[in-house]
Design an enzyme around this catalytic site. Structure first.
Site, mmCIF file in Angstrom:
data_model
loop_
_atom_site.group_PDB
_atom_site.id
_atom_site.type_symbol
_atom_site.label_atom_id
_atom_site.label_comp_id
_atom_site.label_asym_id
_atom_site.label_seq_id
_atom_site.Cartn_x
_atom_site.Cartn_y
_atom_site.Cartn_z
ATOM 1 N N HIS A 1 -96.845 17.614 41.402
ATOM 2 C CA HIS A 1 -95.766 17.452 42.382
ATOM 3 C C HIS A 1 -95.847 18.572 43.418
ATOM 4 O O HIS A 1 -96.079 19.719 43.057
ATOM 5 C CB HIS A 1 -94.411 17.509 41.682
ATOM 6 C CG HIS A 1 -93.245 17.470 42.628
ATOM 7 N ND1 HIS A 1 -92.819 16.307 43.215
ATOM 8 C CD2 HIS A 1 -92.443 18.464 43.100
ATOM 9 C CE1 HIS A 1 -91.785 16.571 44.007
ATOM 10 N NE2 HIS A 1 -91.537 17.876 43.946
ATOM 11 N N GLY B 1 -129.360 1.403 53.562
ATOM 12 C CA GLY B 1 -127.901 1.480 53.545
ATOM 13 C C GLY B 1 -127.259 0.123 53.706
ATOM 14 O O GLY B 1 -126.088 -0.058 53.386
#
Length: 466
Positions: free
Chosen positions: A445, A38
């Site tokens: 929206h 990682g």
């Protein structure tokens, strides 16, 4: 000697995706990791920082609950539990990567890789997986048809700075500290300094951030950087720009220094002045790779001065970002497939995960002006966005630089969820879309994404809402 089609030094966000991609094609792949899979991002950077910021932001909103009509009798925290949660997040993601590598048949060596001629690597300080109870083994040699250095970076602390890491932290020590200091000096007002500065301020430290450049977040649009200074001041950070920290030293178990000619004392200091490539794989190596300043010099196919030895991510020039390293890995994999592609960093987004969040992509106004480009800057405040107001997060602004054809030159957002919202302008910038293509995009929206649409429309001179 063990032979592989590809040997990768480093299992961070550049190394492990490249390993997985080539293993999918049937290559025999080995990955060498000296610390944890990682890399910096997962273990000492992106992920642990964001986990701490999530706790800090949660505490912030608990303390602001009355603004939403809610009652919280007492908002507090347990630092040991905050740290434990962060560690659990890191361990879960680390375990996921290890499983992916194992499932793909990739050989993972846990040790220090040193590069040798003829694409050979010596692996020393070998250790067994955590919890296995197996003792370290002697050094071994492996070789690869190709070598890729995905070596990441380390904190760039000059030798002249104090080396006592109990008092003078790098981001590594700050992320894993056991208690909150009463006062904290942050040397550097970049991403690391601001993010960790806000974490410690939210959990009770009196934080002072000192940036020697004229603005915080060098590289960010200057007007936005200036606008953010009072925002962070309101959040409890003292920020001093255009000033230097001088005479930094320890005295009586505390940190003392001079800032602007005045003596200051702090419990701890965080040295957040940048990072440099981790060239550990070349220490004691007879191989001498040509460098480009602190970086390894590569051609447009990521090949170093040694044939068959490649380098990606923080090892090479470009933004030192995890997603840039992954982009390098994917681009290199495509090149090895025979595609005619070269790296293009003109549409790499940058994100700061403070609250408010900050994100930008493409050109700033200063860069556009230097290039002599024609553009109009469109702006829109989140205080006029219905979703932001409903969330109680109306602070912030979207800004779009639009050329006469309606193409997006750059964008900067600060406000709620800016790190996610930046993906849309990143796509527009990367695909070089003009206004006719953008007119076909419908925004739902009420959403925060409408703020960027309004800024873009403003840049065209045809916005509806101010």
């Amino acid at each position: 000697m063990n032979s592989f089609d590809l040997v990768i030094i480093g299992a961070g966000p550049g190394g492990y995706p490249l390993a997985l991609r080539q293993a999918q094609k049937g290559w025999r792949v080995a990955v060498i990791e000296a610390d944890q899979v990682g890399g910096t991002c997962l273990n000492w950077g992106c992920i642990p920082t964001k986990a701490l910021l999530a706790s800090a932001k949660g505490l912030h909103f608990l303390r602001q609950a009355d603004k939403l009509g809610l009652t919280v009798e007492k908002a507090g925290f347990a630092w040991d539990k905050v740290q434990a949660r962060k560690d659990d997040v890191v361990k879960q993601l680390r375990g996921g990567i290890e499983k992916l590598l194992d499932k793909a048949g990739i050989t993972l060596f846990r040790g220090v890789g040193t590069l040798h001629p003829d694409r050979k690597v010596t692996i020393s300080a070998l250790r067994a997986p955590e919890g296995s109870g197996t003792a370290p083994t002697p050094p071994i040699d492996i070789e690869g048809k190709r070598i890729c250095l995905a070596i990441g970076s380390v904190p760039g602390v000059p030798a002249a700075f104090p080396q006592d890491r109990s008092l003078f932290w790098t981001s590594d020590e700050a992320l894993y500290c056991q208690e909150i200091p009463s006062s904290l000096l942050v040397v550097g007002g970049g991403v690391i300094g601001l993010e960790l500065g806000q974490v410690f301020a939210q959990f009770g430290s009196k934080v002072t951030v000192v940036e020697m450049m004229p603005q915080i977040l060098p590289g960010l649009d200057t007007a936005t950087a200036k606008r953010l200074l009072p925002v962070f001041k309101k959040a409890g950070l003292e920020i001093l720009v255009g000033q230097k920290v001088e005479g930094l030293q320890a005295e009586g178990g505390r940190v003392i220094c001079q800032i602007g000619g005045a003596a200051r004392t702090f419990d701890r200091a965080l040295l957040a002045i940048g990072r440099r490539p981790n060239l550990r794989c070349l220490e004691g190596s007879p191989v001498k790779l040509e460098q480009d300043g602190p970086f390894l010099k590569v051609n447009d196919r990521f090949e170093t001065s040694q044939p068959g030895v490649f380098a990606i991510g923080d090892a090479v020039r470009g933004p030192m970002l995890a997603h840039k390293a992954t982009y390098d890995a994917e681009t290199l994999a495509r090149q090895w497939d025979g595609e005619t592609v070269t790296p293009d960093y003109s549409a790499i987004p940058s994100c700061v995960y403070t609250f408010p969040e900050i994100a930008w992509v493409g050109l700033s106004e200063e860069e556009a002006q230097k290039r002599g480009l024609a553009y109009k800057a469109g702006r829109f405040l989140f205080s006029a966005n219905g979703r932001a107001l409903a969330m109680g997060e109306g602070d912030g602004q979207a800004k779009a630089l639009v050329d006469p054809d309606g193409r997006l030159l750059g964008a900067v957002l600060w406000g709620p969820e800016a790190s996610d919202l930046i993906q849309e302008p990143t796509i527009w910038r990367a695909l070089n879309l003009d206004k006719h293509a953008m007119e076909r995009v419908i925004h739902p929206h009420p959403t925060l994404s409408e703020a960027f649409l309004e800024a873009y429309e403003n840049g065209l001179g045809r916005n509806l809402h101010g």
